[in-house]
Design a protein around this motif. Sequence first.
Motif, mmCIF file in Angstrom:
data_model
loop_
_atom_site.group_PDB
_atom_site.id
_atom_site.type_symbol
_atom_site.label_atom_id
_atom_site.label_comp_id
_atom_site.label_asym_id
_atom_site.label_seq_id
_atom_site.Cartn_x
_atom_site.Cartn_y
_atom_site.Cartn_z
ATOM 1 N N GLY A 81 36.050 38.451 44.330
ATOM 2 C CA GLY A 81 37.002 39.489 44.570
ATOM 3 C C GLY A 81 35.975 40.648 45.560
ATOM 4 O O GLY A 81 36.923 40.981 46.329
ATOM 5 N N ASP A 126 36.612 29.215 43.418
ATOM 6 C CA ASP A 126 37.050 30.644 43.968
ATOM 7 C C ASP A 126 38.585 30.904 44.765
ATOM 8 O O ASP A 126 38.779 32.084 44.881
ATOM 9 N N GLU A 171 41.519 30.640 44.005
ATOM 10 C CA GLU A 171 42.731 31.408 43.674
ATOM 11 C C GLU A 171 42.388 32.939 43.613
ATOM 12 O O GLU A 171 43.452 33.984 44.029
ATOM 13 N N GLU A 172 41.062 33.196 43.155
ATOM 14 C CA GLU A 172 40.559 34.518 43.203
ATOM 15 C C GLU A 172 40.763 35.252 44.757
ATOM 16 O O GLU A 172 41.282 36.210 45.164
ATOM 17 N N ARG A 200 44.293 35.956 46.011
ATOM 18 C CA ARG A 200 45.119 36.991 45.831
ATOM 19 C C ARG A 200 44.503 38.034 46.595
ATOM 20 O O ARG A 200 45.361 38.900 46.727
ATOM 21 N N VAL A 201 43.214 38.128 46.835
ATOM 22 C CA VAL A 201 42.677 39.361 47.544
ATOM 23 C C VAL A 201 43.277 39.338 49.161
ATOM 24 O O VAL A 201 43.993 40.091 49.846
#
Length: 139
Positions: A55, A92, A94-95, A98-99
Amino acid sequence: MASHDTKRQSINPPPTRAMYDQLHFSQATRVDDLIWVSGQVGVDATTMQPADGMGAQARLAFGGVQTVLEAAGASLADIVELTTFHTDLRGDIEEFARVKDAYLPDRYPSWTAVGVTQLARPELLVEIRAIAVAGSGDT
């Protein structure tokens, strides 16, 4: 053959000048309204150290894309294509997504995510490159 007055510009915001001089590449190249942004990574501009975790690295990398686009006379809304390189794509994504959605909340660009075995430094988790068309994100 008709003459075309196309000019190619190298875009290197002041903090990136040392990288241009040392490694011989521009942070972006602009021809007319097209802008190609070189890969941006999650390294803090002050400490030159990678952030901890996906993130944080993704936020710094998108911040780098934004800085370069602004220096080229464009914005994140002008991105038409995004290519991302991940050292742990499945773990990684999905994270990262989101960003990405926080920086590109609508009018989503084309996006290709690629899993890679390594980036320029072993601590790096993601690299983001983009193609933008200046003014195309205006609504």
